[in-house]
Design a protein around this motif. Sequence first.
Motif, PDB file in Angstrom:
ATOM      1  N   SER A  47     107.634 -19.088  15.241  1.00  7.62           N
ATOM      2  CA  SER A  47     106.274 -19.387  14.796  1.00  7.62           C
ATOM      3  C   SER A  47     105.928 -18.678  13.482  1.00  7.62           C
ATOM      4  N   LYS A  48     106.782 -17.772  13.048  1.00  7.61           N
ATOM      5  CA  LYS A  48     106.524 -17.068  11.788  1.00  7.61           C
ATOM      6  C   LYS A  48     106.738 -18.022  10.614  1.00  7.61           C
ATOM      7  N   GLN A  49     105.882 -17.901   9.609  1.00  4.46           N
ATOM      8  CA  GLN A  49     105.928 -18.764   8.435  1.00  4.46           C
ATOM      9  C   GLN A  49     107.304 -18.737   7.757  1.00  4.46           C
ATOM     10  N   GLY A  50     107.927 -17.576   7.665  1.00  5.41           N
ATOM     11  CA  GLY A  50     109.207 -17.440   6.978  1.00  5.41           C
ATOM     12  C   GLY A  50     110.399 -18.000   7.734  1.00  5.41           C
ATOM     13  N   TYR A  51     110.221 -18.331   9.000  1.00  2.00           N
ATOM     14  CA  TYR A  51     111.338 -18.843   9.792  1.00  2.00           C
ATOM     15  C   TYR A  51     111.860 -20.169   9.242  1.00  2.00           C
ATOM     16  N   ARG A  52     110.959 -21.005   8.750  1.00  2.50           N
ATOM     17  CA  ARG A  52     111.380 -22.316   8.233  1.00  2.50           C
ATOM     18  C   ARG A  52     112.330 -22.156   7.042  1.00  2.50           C
ATOM     19  N   LYS A  53     112.121 -21.151   6.212  1.00  2.46           N
ATOM     20  CA  LYS A  53     113.032 -20.922   5.073  1.00  2.46           C
ATOM     21  C   LYS A  53     114.438 -20.614   5.567  1.00  2.46           C
ATOM     22  N   ILE A  54     114.525 -19.798   6.583  1.00  2.47           N
ATOM     23  CA  ILE A  54     115.831 -19.449   7.150  1.00  2.47           C
ATOM     24  C   ILE A  54     116.469 -20.689   7.765  1.00  2.47           C
ATOM     25  N   GLN A  55     115.691 -21.388   8.552  1.00  2.00           N
ATOM     26  CA  GLN A  55     116.185 -22.580   9.238  1.00  2.00           C
ATOM     27  C   GLN A  55     116.650 -23.648   8.237  1.00  2.00           C
ATOM     28  N   GLU A  56     115.853 -23.925   7.229  1.00  2.00           N
ATOM     29  CA  GLU A  56     116.193 -24.968   6.254  1.00  2.00           C
ATOM     30  C   GLU A  56     117.366 -24.567   5.369  1.00  2.00           C
ATOM     31  N   SER A  57     117.397 -23.317   4.929  1.00  2.00           N
ATOM     32  CA  SER A  57     118.522 -22.905   4.084  1.00  2.00           C
ATOM     33  C   SER A  57     119.825 -22.934   4.880  1.00  2.00           C
ATOM     34  N   CYS A  58     119.782 -22.582   6.158  1.00  2.00           N
ATOM     35  CA  CYS A  58     120.980 -22.662   7.002  1.00  2.00           C
ATOM     36  C   CYS A  58     121.366 -24.113   7.277  1.00  2.00           C
ATOM     37  N   ARG A  59     120.391 -24.982   7.443  1.00  2.00           N
ATOM     38  CA  ARG A  59     120.674 -26.404   7.647  1.00  2.00           C
ATOM     39  C   ARG A  59     121.391 -26.989   6.428  1.00  2.00           C
ATOM     40  N   ILE A  60     120.866 -26.704   5.253  1.00  2.00           N
ATOM     41  CA  ILE A  60     121.463 -27.213   4.021  1.00  2.00           C
ATOM     42  C   ILE A  60     122.857 -26.620   3.821  1.00  2.00           C
ATOM     43  N   ALA A  61     122.993 -25.326   4.100  1.00  2.00           N
ATOM     44  CA  ALA A  61     124.310 -24.679   3.985  1.00  2.00           C
ATOM     45  C   ALA A  61     125.315 -25.339   4.927  1.00  2.00           C
ATOM     46  N   ALA A  62     124.923 -25.585   6.158  1.00  2.00           N
ATOM     47  CA  ALA A  62     125.820 -26.230   7.126  1.00  2.00           C
ATOM     48  C   ALA A  62     126.188 -27.641   6.668  1.00  2.00           C
ATOM     49  N   GLU A  63     125.230 -28.369   6.120  1.00  2.00           N
ATOM     50  CA  GLU A  63     125.513 -29.710   5.594  1.00  2.00           C
ATOM     51  C   GLU A  63     126.543 -29.660   4.471  1.00  2.00           C
ATOM     52  N   GLN A  64     126.530 -28.555   3.727  1.00  2.00           N
ATOM     53  CA  GLN A  64     127.494 -28.394   2.628  1.00  2.00           C
ATOM     54  C   GLN A  64     128.759 -27.668   3.096  1.00  2.00           C
TER      55      GLN A  64
END
Length: 157
Positions: A47-64
């Motif tokens: 629920s923390k605002q900064g969690y989405r940055k971690i989640q999205e950057s890891c998603r993009i990294a995994a996609e790459q």
Amino acid sequence: MRLLNTRTLAFKQFFGRRPPYAILSHTWEGEEVSHQDVKDRIPSLQSKQGYRKIQESCRIAAEQKFEWAWVDTCCIDKTNNAELTESINSMFRWYQQAAACFVYLSDLPATGELKANLPNCRWFRRGWTLQELLAPEKVLFYDKAWNLRGTKDGLRP
């Protein structure tokens, strides 16, 4: 260097040789996720605002096809002064050795040209982020909705 697994968001400490990793460059905002938050898997983590940055950057990294990512807010234990000092002193090298750097521009609108809008972004006006632009070979810029907007090479005249 502590890295996050891009699929599980679990930490692993690497000494010496590190696997290829993606690194996040961003500006801090309210409710960033700390090392302790991730390590202890606190109930309010997501629920923390900064969690989405971690989640999205890891998603993009995994996609790459990156298994590992580094995000300063949670990969550095800021309660450990020795670790914090070493991290600050190692930052340029860590960005330089990253296989890719994702720049998240939380105030970049989803429309308009990157080159024209980048100077108005908070990230661009911060002195600390200059090393995060110069050090990595591959830099990818994302807008506030996590859409890829361009690359460092694309900014060249």
